[in-house]
Enzyme design. Structure first.
Site, short mmCIF file in Angstrom:
data_model
loop_
_atom_site.label_atom_id
_atom_site.label_comp_id
_atom_site.label_asym_id
_atom_site.label_seq_id
_atom_site.Cartn_x
_atom_site.Cartn_y
_atom_site.Cartn_z
N GLY A 217 36.93 -23.44 -53.27
CA GLY A 217 38.17 -23.21 -53.99
C GLY A 217 39.29 -24.02 -53.37
O GLY A 217 39.06 -25.04 -52.72
N CYS A 218 40.49 -23.56 -53.56
CA CYS A 218 41.68 -24.25 -53.06
C CYS A 218 41.57 -24.53 -51.57
O CYS A 218 41.36 -23.62 -50.77
CB CYS A 218 42.91 -23.39 -53.34
SG CYS A 218 44.43 -24.07 -52.66
#
Length: 171
Positions: free
Chosen positions: A9-10
Site C-alpha cells: 500500500g502507501c
C-alpha cells in the site's frame, strides 16, 4: 548488509515499522515492478507504469533476520486484499514481497504458507512473491514522510492501524 523490497500500500505507511528496528540501516520509499524507467509519483498514480509503491530496506542480517522482517511485514498489510491496501486502491498499492535471491524467495514462500495455515485470516492470502526489479527512489518529499508530516501520516495510517489491532493485537 542485505536488501529487501516490500510493497504494502502507501509507502508513507510502510517506512516507520521498519525504520525503527535495530539492524535496519535505511528504509527508502520508491517504485518498482513496472515497465517505465524513473517513474514519477504522478505517473505511478495514473496506473500506467505497472509500478507499485514500495520500500527498499537495507539491513544487517546478523542483527535482524529476513524472516523477522517478513513477520513485521505481514503485520503491516492486509494480505487478503490483492487490489490495494485500506483506503489506497489500485494495482500500484497491491501487496508484494520482492525477493533478491532464492533464499529470500524460499523464506517468503514459507512465511506466506505459515500465515495461511495459521487460520488468522478467513480469506486466502493473496500477497504475491515476485523477483526484485529495478527500484526507483521516490521524490524527496515522500522520504521519511511519517517524521515530516506526523498529522497527515496519522490520518493516512488510521485504517491500517485499526486493521492491525483487530488482527494482531495492539501495536
Amino acid at each position: 548488509m542485505e536488501r529487501m523490497i516490500f510493497a504494502g500500500g502507501c509507502f508513507w505507511c510502510m517506512v516507520q515499522p521498519f525504520d525503527q528496528q535495530p539492524g535496519v540501516y535505511s528504509v527508502l520509499s520508491g517504485y518498482t515492478g513496472g515497465h517505465t524507467e524513473n517513474p514519477t509519483y504522478e505517473e505511478v498514480c495514473s496506473h500506467t507504469t505497472g509500478h507499485t509503491e514500495a520500500v527498499e530496506i537495507i539491513f544487517d542480517p546478523a542483527v535482524l533476520s529476513y524472516e523477522e522482517l517478513l513477520n513485521i511485514y505481514w503485520q503491516q498489510t492486509d494480505p487478503t486484499d490483492a487490489f490495494g491496501q485500506f483506503q489506497d486502491r489500485g494495482d500500484n498499492y497491491r501487496p508484494v514481497i520482492y525477493y533478491e535471491n532464492e533464499a529470500q524467495r524460499q523464506a517468503a514462500e514459507a512465511s506466506k504458507a505459515q500465515l495461511a495455515a495459521s487460520g488468522r485470516f478467513s480469506q486466502p492470502i493473496v500477497t504475491t512473491i515476485e523477483p526484485a526489479q529495478t527500484f526507483y527512489p521516490a521524490e524527496e518529499y515522500h522520504q521519511d514522510y511519517y517524521r515530516k508530516h506526523p498529522e497527515n501520516y496519522a490520518r493516512n495510517h488510521a485504517r491500517r492501524e485499526q486493521f492491525m489491532n483487530e488482527h494482531w493485537g495492539e501495536h
